[in-house]
Design a protein around this motif. Structure first.
Motif, PDB file in Angstrom:
ATOM      1  N   VAL A 206      -0.421 -15.844  -9.363  1.00  0.00           N
ATOM      2  CA  VAL A 206      -1.374 -14.948  -9.594  1.00  0.00           C
ATOM      3  C   VAL A 206      -2.004 -14.646  -8.239  1.00  0.00           C
ATOM      4  O   VAL A 206      -2.324 -13.379  -7.758  1.00  0.00           O
ATOM      5  N   ARG A 207      -2.462 -15.641  -7.621  1.00  0.00           N
ATOM      6  CA  ARG A 207      -3.490 -15.311  -6.260  1.00  0.00           C
ATOM      7  C   ARG A 207      -2.406 -15.002  -5.295  1.00  0.00           C
ATOM      8  O   ARG A 207      -2.910 -14.259  -4.290  1.00  0.00           O
ATOM      9  N   GLU A 208      -1.096 -15.187  -5.347  1.00  0.00           N
ATOM     10  CA  GLU A 208      -0.401 -14.754  -4.378  1.00  0.00           C
ATOM     11  C   GLU A 208      -0.014 -13.156  -4.332  1.00  0.00           C
ATOM     12  O   GLU A 208       0.110 -12.570  -3.715  1.00  0.00           O
TER      13      GLU A 208
ATOM     14  N   ALA B 130      -0.815 -10.216  -1.691  1.00  0.00           N
ATOM     15  CA  ALA B 130      -0.011  -9.342  -1.511  1.00  0.00           C
ATOM     16  C   ALA B 130      -0.288  -7.767  -1.680  1.00  0.00           C
ATOM     17  O   ALA B 130      -0.416  -6.775  -0.841  1.00  0.00           O
ATOM     18  N   ALA B 131      -1.172  -7.436  -2.819  1.00  0.00           N
ATOM     19  CA  ALA B 131      -1.769  -6.317  -3.430  1.00  0.00           C
ATOM     20  C   ALA B 131      -2.784  -5.875  -2.343  1.00  0.00           C
ATOM     21  O   ALA B 131      -2.874  -4.734  -1.922  1.00  0.00           O
ATOM     22  N   THR B 132      -3.562  -6.934  -1.802  1.00  0.00           N
ATOM     23  CA  THR B 132      -4.650  -6.542  -0.871  1.00  0.00           C
ATOM     24  C   THR B 132      -3.980  -6.002   0.260  1.00  0.00           C
ATOM     25  O   THR B 132      -4.656  -5.131   0.768  1.00  0.00           O
TER      26      THR B 132
ATOM     27  N   TRP C 119       5.759  -4.063 -10.863  1.00  0.00           N
ATOM     28  CA  TRP C 119       6.030  -4.972  -9.991  1.00  0.00           C
ATOM     29  C   TRP C 119       6.364  -6.272 -10.500  1.00  0.00           C
ATOM     30  O   TRP C 119       5.126  -6.727 -10.938  1.00  0.00           O
ATOM     31  N   TRP C 120       7.548  -6.923 -10.580  1.00  0.00           N
ATOM     32  CA  TRP C 120       7.724  -8.179 -11.261  1.00  0.00           C
ATOM     33  C   TRP C 120       7.831  -9.206  -9.911  1.00  0.00           C
ATOM     34  O   TRP C 120       8.593  -9.250  -9.117  1.00  0.00           O
ATOM     35  N   HIS C 121       6.625  -9.815  -9.800  1.00  0.00           N
ATOM     36  CA  HIS C 121       6.367 -11.020  -8.898  1.00  0.00           C
ATOM     37  C   HIS C 121       6.913 -12.196  -9.508  1.00  0.00           C
ATOM     38  O   HIS C 121       5.936 -13.295  -9.572  1.00  0.00           O
ATOM     39  N   GLU C 122       8.183 -12.540 -10.065  1.00  0.00           N
ATOM     40  CA  GLU C 122       8.523 -13.482 -10.870  1.00  0.00           C
ATOM     41  C   GLU C 122      10.351 -13.206 -10.903  1.00  0.00           C
ATOM     42  O   GLU C 122      10.575 -12.114 -10.391  1.00  0.00           O
ATOM     43  N   GLU C 123      10.825 -13.798 -11.525  1.00  0.00           N
ATOM     44  CA  GLU C 123      12.183 -13.838 -12.019  1.00  0.00           C
ATOM     45  C   GLU C 123      12.387 -12.442 -12.425  1.00  0.00           C
ATOM     46  O   GLU C 123      11.709 -12.137 -13.400  1.00  0.00           O
TER      47      GLU C 123
ATOM     48  N   PRO D 187       5.310 -10.697   5.545  1.00  0.00           N
ATOM     49  CA  PRO D 187       4.700 -11.174   4.393  1.00  0.00           C
ATOM     50  C   PRO D 187       5.116  -9.999   3.074  1.00  0.00           C
ATOM     51  O   PRO D 187       5.225  -9.103   3.439  1.00  0.00           O
ATOM     52  N   VAL D 188       4.750 -10.617   1.905  1.00  0.00           N
ATOM     53  CA  VAL D 188       5.332  -9.845   0.805  1.00  0.00           C
ATOM     54  C   VAL D 188       4.608  -8.729   0.765  1.00  0.00           C
ATOM     55  O   VAL D 188       4.821  -7.700   0.352  1.00  0.00           O
ATOM     56  N   GLY D 189       3.064  -8.677   1.283  1.00  0.00           N
ATOM     57  CA  GLY D 189       2.226  -7.488   0.989  1.00  0.00           C
ATOM     58  C   GLY D 189       2.859  -6.332   2.139  1.00  0.00           C
ATOM     59  O   GLY D 189       2.717  -5.204   1.430  1.00  0.00           O
ATOM     60  N   ASP D 190       3.214  -6.677   2.913  1.00  0.00           N
ATOM     61  CA  ASP D 190       3.947  -5.651   4.030  1.00  0.00           C
ATOM     62  C   ASP D 190       5.024  -5.058   3.381  1.00  0.00           C
ATOM     63  O   ASP D 190       5.508  -3.886   3.558  1.00  0.00           O
TER      64      ASP D 190
END
Length: 332
Positions: free
Chosen positions: A47-49, A53-55, A124-128, A276-279
C-alpha cells in the motif's frame, strides 16, 4: 501544506464519500484540477509503495487515487478507509479502502461513487495481474488498464496471458521498462543505410522485458530475433542488431549506463537508469488512448495477431473466487 487525513473504521461507502468531500473542502485549491481517477488494486504489504509511486506520477498528472485492498473473503463484510488529501501526496488525494468478506468481491459498490467527475479512469494492478481483466469490474470501468507482469510468479507466462486477454487500452509496466532501450536502438537508424537482417538479445530466461523487446523487434523489422539466456545478469543485458552489409549495432547495460557500440564508430556511454515505479506509472498516464505499438509487440511475442482490432469495450464477466475455491475443494 500539512496533510489532511482521516480514518474511518468499520464504515460504509456513503460515509467515505462524505468524509472525502469534507477533506477536499478543507484542503481548498490543493485538491482542484484533477486530471484523472487512478484506481489501484494492491495487496496489503504494498500500500505505501503504491502511494509513493502515485505521488511521483501525480506531480505530472494530479489525480484522485483510490487504493483497493481485498482481504479475507470468508470473513464478515467490513470496510475500513483512510483518506489523505495533499501533504505527502502532493497534488493528489487518496482513499485507501480495506475491504473484507463479500464486500471485497463487490469493490465497485464503494469505488464508483468516489470517481472524480468528468475525468478519465485508469486502473492499475500493483500486484500479480488478474488472469482475465473482465472478471474485475474495476478493470471494466477504466479507460486504460495498467498491469505489471513482473509481479507474477512466472512473468513470461503472465505476459503471454496479457496477449490472450488483451483489449485496446491495456498496457503493462514491462513495456514501459524498455522505453529507454527502444529509444537507444531506434536512434541507431538515424544514420543507418543497411537493412537489419537479425538480432540477438541476451537476458535471463524469465525476464519479461527481453521477451517484449523480442516482440517489438519482430513486429517493427520483420525479423526473428534470437533470445540468448544468461544467469550472469539479473535483467536484460544486451541487444545486438546485425545488418545486411555485415555491420552491427549493440547496446549493453553497465550499472545504470548503456554502452553503445557500432561498426566503424567509437563506443559511447549513454544513460540507462533503473527508474522508480512512479516514473514508469507517470509515463503510462501520459496517454489514455490505445497503444498500437505495444499491441503489435505483445502480439508478435505471444504469437497472437491483430490485437489492435479487438473491441476496446470490455464486458464484465462475474466470477466468484470463493465459490470457485469451494467447488474445487469439493471436487478434490
Amino acid at each position: 501544506m500539512e496533510a489532511s487525513m482521516i480514518g474511518l473504521w468499520d464504515t460504509t461507502g456513503n460515509e467515505v464519500v462524505k468524509a472525502l468531500a469534507a477533506e477536499r473542502r478543507s484542503a481548498g485549491g490543493v485538491a482542484s484540477g484533477l486530471a484523472l481517477t487512478l484506481i489501484s488494486v494492491v495487496e496489503e504489504k504494498k500500500v505505501r509503495e503504491a502511494e509513493a509511486a502515485a505521488t511521483i506520477a501525480a506531480a505530472a498528472h494530479p489525480c484522485r487515487l483510490l487504493i483497493v485492498v481485498r482481504s479475507d473473503l470468508e470473513g464478515r463484510s467490513r470496510l475500513d478507509a483512510e483518506i489523505v488529501v495533499g501533504g505527502r501526496l502532493g497534488p493528489a488525494e487518496a482513499v485507501v479502502m480495506r475491504m473484507y468478506g463479500r464486500l471485497a468481491l463487490h469493490a465497485e459498490s464503494v469505488v464508483m461513487p468516489l470517481l472524480a467527475p468528468d475525468v478519465p479512469v485508469v486502473s492499475w494492478w500493483h500486484e500479480e495481474p488478474p488472469n482475465m481483466i473482465a472478471n474485475d469490474f474495476l478493470g471494466v470501468v477504466a479507460d486504460r488498464r495498467i498491469t505489471d507482469s513482473a509481479q507474477a510468479p512466472d512473468p513470461v507466462a503472465a505476459l503471454r496471458q496479457r496477449a490472450i486477454d488483451y483489449a485496446p487500452g491495456d498496457t503493462d509496466l514491462t513495456w514501459t521498462r524498455i522505453t529507454l532501450w527502444r529509444t537507444l536502438v531506434a536512434g541507431a537508424f538515424d544514420t543507418a543505410e543497411a537493412r537489419v537482417t537479425g538480432a540477438r538479445i541476451v537476458a535471463p530466461q524469465h525476464d519479461p522485458t527481453a521477451w517484449l523487446m523480442l516482440g517489438w523487434l519482430k513486429s517493427r523489422l520483420g525479423i526473428e530475433p534470437v533470445l540468448e539466456h544468461t544467469d550472469r545478469a539479473p535483467r536484460m543485458h544486451s541487444v545486438e542488431l546485425q545488418c545486411a552489409n555485415g555491420d552491427f549495432v549493440r547496446v549493453t547495460r553497465e550499472e545504470g549506463t548503456a554502452l553503445f557500440s557500432r561498426t566503424g564508430q567509437e563506443d559511447r556511454y549513454m544513460p540507462l537508469p533503473k527508474r522508480p515505479v512512479g516514473d514508469e506509472l507517470a509515463e503510462e498516464l501520459r496517454r489514455l488512448d490505445a497503444d498500437q505499438i505495444y499491441a503489435d509487440a505483445l502480439g508478435a511475442m505471444a504469437g497472437v495477431p491483430d490485437l489492435d482490432k479487438r473491441n476496446p469495450m470490455r464486458v464484465h464477466v462475474w466470477k466468484d473466487p470463493a465459490l470457485a475455491a469451494r467447488a474445487a475443494s469439493a471436487a478434490a
